[in-house]
Design a protein around this motif. Structure first.
Motif, short mmCIF file in Angstrom:
data_model
loop_
_atom_site.label_atom_id
_atom_site.label_comp_id
_atom_site.label_asym_id
_atom_site.label_seq_id
_atom_site.Cartn_x
_atom_site.Cartn_y
_atom_site.Cartn_z
N ASN A 94 16.88 0.07 30.91
CA ASN A 94 17.84 0.87 31.67
C ASN A 94 18.78 1.66 30.78
O ASN A 94 19.75 2.25 31.27
CB ASN A 94 18.62 -0.01 32.65
CG ASN A 94 19.53 -1.01 31.96
OD1 ASN A 94 19.46 -1.21 30.73
ND2 ASN A 94 20.39 -1.66 32.73
N VAL A 95 18.49 1.68 29.48
CA VAL A 95 19.23 2.50 28.52
C VAL A 95 18.27 3.54 27.97
O VAL A 95 17.22 3.20 27.40
CB VAL A 95 19.81 1.66 27.37
CG1 VAL A 95 20.43 2.55 26.31
CG2 VAL A 95 20.85 0.68 27.92
N TRP A 111 19.41 -4.02 29.88
CA TRP A 111 19.61 -3.74 28.46
C TRP A 111 21.01 -3.24 28.15
O TRP A 111 21.48 -3.33 27.02
CB TRP A 111 18.56 -2.75 27.94
CG TRP A 111 18.52 -2.75 26.44
CD1 TRP A 111 19.06 -1.83 25.61
CD2 TRP A 111 17.96 -3.76 25.62
NE1 TRP A 111 18.85 -2.18 24.29
CE2 TRP A 111 18.17 -3.38 24.26
CE3 TRP A 111 17.28 -4.95 25.85
CZ2 TRP A 111 17.75 -4.14 23.18
CZ3 TRP A 111 16.84 -5.71 24.78
CH2 TRP A 111 17.08 -5.30 23.46
N ASP A 112 21.70 -2.72 29.14
CA ASP A 112 23.08 -2.30 28.93
C ASP A 112 23.97 -3.49 28.57
O ASP A 112 25.09 -3.31 28.07
CB ASP A 112 23.63 -1.60 30.16
CG ASP A 112 23.54 -2.47 31.42
OD1 ASP A 112 22.47 -3.06 31.66
OD2 ASP A 112 24.55 -2.56 32.13
N LYS A 113 23.47 -4.71 28.79
CA LYS A 113 24.21 -5.93 28.45
C LYS A 113 23.68 -6.59 27.17
O LYS A 113 24.12 -7.67 26.79
CB LYS A 113 24.14 -6.94 29.59
CG LYS A 113 24.73 -6.45 30.92
CD LYS A 113 24.56 -7.50 32.01
CE LYS A 113 25.21 -7.06 33.32
NZ LYS A 113 24.51 -5.88 33.90
N LEU A 114 22.72 -5.93 26.51
CA LEU A 114 22.07 -6.49 25.32
C LEU A 114 22.04 -5.46 24.21
O LEU A 114 22.25 -4.28 24.42
CB LEU A 114 20.64 -6.93 25.66
CG LEU A 114 20.46 -7.94 26.80
CD1 LEU A 114 18.99 -8.02 27.20
CD2 LEU A 114 20.96 -9.30 26.38
N LEU A 361 18.24 -10.30 18.46
CA LEU A 361 18.85 -9.92 19.73
C LEU A 361 20.29 -10.44 19.76
O LEU A 361 20.55 -11.58 19.38
CB LEU A 361 18.07 -10.52 20.89
CG LEU A 361 18.58 -10.14 22.29
CD1 LEU A 361 18.22 -8.70 22.61
CD2 LEU A 361 18.03 -11.09 23.35
N VAL A 362 21.22 -9.61 20.21
CA VAL A 362 22.63 -9.97 20.26
C VAL A 362 23.18 -9.59 21.63
O VAL A 362 22.76 -8.59 22.23
CB VAL A 362 23.44 -9.24 19.16
CG1 VAL A 362 24.90 -9.63 19.21
CG2 VAL A 362 22.86 -9.55 17.78
N ALA A 363 24.13 -10.38 22.13
CA ALA A 363 24.76 -10.06 23.40
C ALA A 363 26.19 -10.58 23.42
O ALA A 363 26.51 -11.60 22.81
CB ALA A 363 23.98 -10.68 24.56
N GLY A 364 27.06 -9.87 24.12
CA GLY A 364 28.41 -10.34 24.40
C GLY A 364 29.36 -10.28 23.23
O GLY A 364 29.21 -9.50 22.29
N GLN A 371 22.05 -0.84 23.11
CA GLN A 371 21.53 -0.06 22.00
C GLN A 371 20.51 -0.85 21.20
O GLN A 371 20.38 -2.06 21.33
CB GLN A 371 22.66 0.38 21.07
CG GLN A 371 23.42 -0.78 20.44
CD GLN A 371 24.44 -0.32 19.41
OE1 GLN A 371 24.23 0.66 18.69
NE2 GLN A 371 25.57 -1.02 19.33
N ALA A 372 19.76 -0.14 20.39
CA ALA A 372 18.88 -0.72 19.38
C ALA A 372 19.39 -0.20 18.04
O ALA A 372 19.44 1.01 17.81
CB ALA A 372 17.43 -0.32 19.60
N VAL A 373 19.79 -1.10 17.18
CA VAL A 373 20.37 -0.74 15.88
C VAL A 373 19.29 -0.78 14.82
O VAL A 373 18.64 -1.81 14.61
CB VAL A 373 21.51 -1.71 15.50
CG1 VAL A 373 22.07 -1.36 14.12
CG2 VAL A 373 22.61 -1.66 16.56
N GLY A 374 19.08 0.32 14.13
CA GLY A 374 18.08 0.38 13.09
C GLY A 374 16.67 0.36 13.65
O GLY A 374 16.45 0.20 14.85
N ALA A 375 15.71 0.52 12.77
CA ALA A 375 14.30 0.50 13.16
C ALA A 375 13.45 0.26 11.92
O ALA A 375 13.92 0.46 10.79
CB ALA A 375 13.89 1.81 13.84
N SER A 376 12.22 -0.15 12.15
CA SER A 376 11.29 -0.30 11.03
C SER A 376 10.44 0.96 10.92
O SER A 376 10.49 1.85 11.78
CB SER A 376 10.41 -1.54 11.23
OG SER A 376 9.62 -1.40 12.39
N THR A 377 9.65 1.04 9.89
CA THR A 377 8.79 2.20 9.66
C THR A 377 7.70 2.29 10.73
O THR A 377 7.56 1.41 11.57
CB THR A 377 8.16 2.11 8.26
OG1 THR A 377 7.52 0.83 8.11
CG2 THR A 377 9.22 2.26 7.18
#
Length: 431
Positions: A94-95, A111-114, A361-364, A371-377
């Motif tokens: 949903n993001v 996903w707006d909460k994750l 995965l992080v929440a709260g 959001q998704a922070v960073g990415a792999s190749t």
């Protein structure tokens, strides 16, 4: 001595990750006293009491032992060659712009909460030391850095009838208190632990008080011959152990029958997530739990088809419940394993160990979600941008619950040691 056993996990090296926490008893069905009375001196206890507050924040740490596949959960590569991308397809969340595994439909809707950090660099070892302490096992086996939960226990114990560190997964080197001392080992309610939170048959509160007084008389003598200082403040901590039994707060939190049948049904098969939420509501500062075994050298996709829906339901229910209770900013949650899995699928339809990149995965916790922070190749082999380390994530979690990772504690030799040597947070998660 009574033994509290954790769950055992067999990994590819053949070792069983089951360890034992031993706690002595003084004959009243109360086996916590010996652990609690080994707390630090009363002066240190007075300091920790000042740091405890009614509105303090808490943490839930979910460990996926064996190394979960980043490629098949939060960092899918649909455009990679077939031998890399695997069997699963990404789905939209949903993001806008964030996609995750098709077996995570519940997380996708919220996903707006994750948030997920997809560019974490790890080390190649089957151990939870790194993600629980910030130091790899090859370092921690001699340096004895404390776990995240042990630090919480050190700083926040001394108030109320609730332990500040509870492990629903037993104990291991990664969960140990290290140089903070045995008093800050986690309380592990598995096995007989829950039964030890109530009075033994035939022991009334009055008889318990008599036994406490008798114990105190014996300890007067022990205190005279003890040169280590471990007996200092014992009476106060024995009193706290008794309060844990007589107050029944922890026992009630562990009793899932107190939840409505509707709630219990939502958590069926993932009850540890519900237990963690109840313990946090009861005032525990840090709860750790583990789910499944993720060492998928063979039949990776068959295994994940079974496990991913369970994780999805556990996380979705836990995080939604925290929001429904207005606790989303007061509880930070993290879910990760010790490393990722090889981008290229092996001949056994599995993925092997892969330390160059993994996801968390992080929440709260008041952190920036959605959001998704960073990415792999393109083939999931290493961070494409924003390479981060486990201490970066742990530093962020510490800050989220109000603990400065630059704090120091003396180790066994009296040398001041930082909680973390690398203390920069993940800036993208700081709201």
């Amino acid at each position: 001595m009574l033994r509290f056993l954790g769950s055992a996990h067999k990994f590819c090296d053949g070792a069983s990750r089951r360890d034992v926490l031993q706690i002595g008893a003084f004959g009243a069905g109360l086996t916590l006293a010996d652990m609690l009375r080994l707390k630090t001196a009363s002066a240190a206890n007075a300091t920790t009491k000042k740091q405890a507050s009614k509105g303090q924040k808490s943490a839930i740490m979910i460990y996926l032992p064996g190394g979960p596949s980043h490629m098949d959960m939060y960092d899918l590569k649909p455009d990679a060659p077939a031998e890399f991308r695997g069997e699963f397809n990404p789905i939209k969340t949903n993001v806008t712009g964030v996609e995750i595994c098709e077996h995570f439909p519940l997380q996708a809707k919220m996903w707006d909460k994750l948030a997920c950090v997809r560019s974490v660099v790890s080390v190649d070892e089957h151990s939870d030391s790194l993600v629980m302490t910030g130091y790899p096992d090859r370092v921690n086996s001699t340096a004895n850095h404390p776990s995240f939960g042990a630090v919480v226990s050190k700083l926040r114990s001394g108030s109320g009838a609730v332990p500040q560190f509870v492990s629903l997964r037993g104990t291991s080197r990664g969960s140990e208190p290290g140089y903070l001392g045995i008093a800050h080992r986690p309380f592990t309610p598995s096995g007989q632990g829950n039964a030890n939170l109530k009075l033994a048959a035939g022991v009334t509160p009055g008889r318990l008080e008599d036994r406490k007084n008798l114990l105190g008389a014996f300890d007067d003598t022990r205190r005279e011959i003890d040169g280590s200082g471990t007996m200092i403040g014992m009476d106060a901590y024995t009193e706290k152990a008794m309060e844990m039994v007589t107050a029944g707060v922890v026992r009630d939190a562990l009793d899932l029958r107190k939840e409505s049948p509707k709630v219990a049904e939502r958590y069926k098969g993932v009850e540890q997530f519900l237990t963690a939420r109840r313990l946090i509501e009861a005032g525990v500062g840090c709860v750790t739990l583990s789910v499944g075994s993720w060492d998928t050298h063979g039949q990776n996709f068959q295994s994940l088809k079974r496990q991913l829906p369970l994780v999805d339901r556990g996380i979705a229910n836990l995080i939604q419940d925290l929001h429904d209770r207005g606790m989303q900013d007061d509880v930070v949650t993290v879910m990760w394993g010790e490393f990722g899995r090889t981008p290229k699928i092996n001949s056994n339809a599995g993925r092997d160990h892969w330390a160059p990149v993994m996801s968390a995965l992080v929440a709260g916790g008041g952190l920036k979600m959605g959001q998704a922070v960073g990415a792999s190749t393109a083939k999931g082999e290493r961070p494409k941008d924003l390479p981060l380390t486990v201490p970066h994530v742990l530093s962020t979690l510490y800050r989220a619950i109000g603990i400065d990772p630059s704090m120091t504690f003396p180790n066994g030799a009296g040398r001041p040691m930082y909680i973390l040597d690398a203390r920069d947070p993940v800036k993208e998660l700081i709201g």
